[in-house]
Design a protein around this motif. Structure first.
Motif: not given
Length: 214
Positions: A102, A119-120, A130, A132
């Motif tokens: 991601g 998603l970390k 991340n 987004y």
């Protein structure tokens, strides 16, 4: 077909996680990763590997006579030619999934590929990696995985799910970090909070006590 990728290993096993857990799968593990998550169980794929032509990879995959293929790492998208590999696998009729951190752009991934994207969480040590903007490229066939190490990770994951309306966009996976997050406690929280997520324990670690599942 002269494109080369650096490959750590290609092997046949049972899928250990995601929504195809338990299905025989060929794993193509690419070498290299720009992240260093504290819980990583495939650090051996950070370096080394062997340069392999795309045609050789496809031949090795075909030899297993298996419908499902997972391209993983490391971080497979760190190698640009991964996109070519994914496309050729889909062209040959495989059910293909991509396991990605991601942190790298997924917009170029062939739409036939199932994206399984992390998603970390805060305890990963890589929260700031991340990307987004990737969320906009997820579809109902795709999956977002949250690897949970403690209650802070759990609460963060719930907040991110709500902020980005993830349950309406794709499938969601909650996975406890082995030896750190008690799986029963995580399962009970999911039930208590009525979360629309799939709880998963890595099957390969239960069966073979290793990262690969072979």
């Amino acid at each position: 077909m002269d494109t080369t990728l650096r490959i750590t290993e290609i092997f046949h096993s049972l899928q250990g996680e995601a929504n195809t857990v338990g299905l025989p799968t060929v794993f193509v593990r690419l070498t290299g990763c720009p992240l260093r998550c504290v819980y990583c169980d495939t650090a051996y794929a950070f370096t080394g590997g062997q340069k392999t032509t795309l045609s050789t990879i496809l031949a090795q995959v075909a030899a297993y006579q298996c419908r499902h293929v997972t391209v993983t790492g490391g971080e497979p998208l760190a190698q640009p030619a991964c996109l070519d590999l994914l496309r050729h696998l889909a062209d040959q009729g495989y059910h293909v999934s991509l396991e990605t951190s991601g942190a790298l752009d997924v917009s170029g991934v062939d739409p036939r590929i199932v994206k399984v994207m992390d998603l970390k969480t805060p305890s990963s040590g890589e929260l700031d990696k991340n990307l987004y903007s990737n969320i906009a490229h997820l579809t109902p066939q795709d999956q977002v995985k949250f690897v949970i190490g403690d209650d802070g990770d759990y609460q963060w994951s719930k907040a991110i799910m709500a902020e980005h309306a993830l349950a309406e966009r794709c499938q969601l996976l909650f996975s406890p970090i082995a030896g750190q997050q008690n799986p029963t406690e995580l399962a009970e929280k999911i039930l208590r909070d009525r979360l629309p997520v799939r709880f998963q324990i890595q099957l390969h670690k239960l069966l073979w006590n290793d990262a690969q599942g072979k």
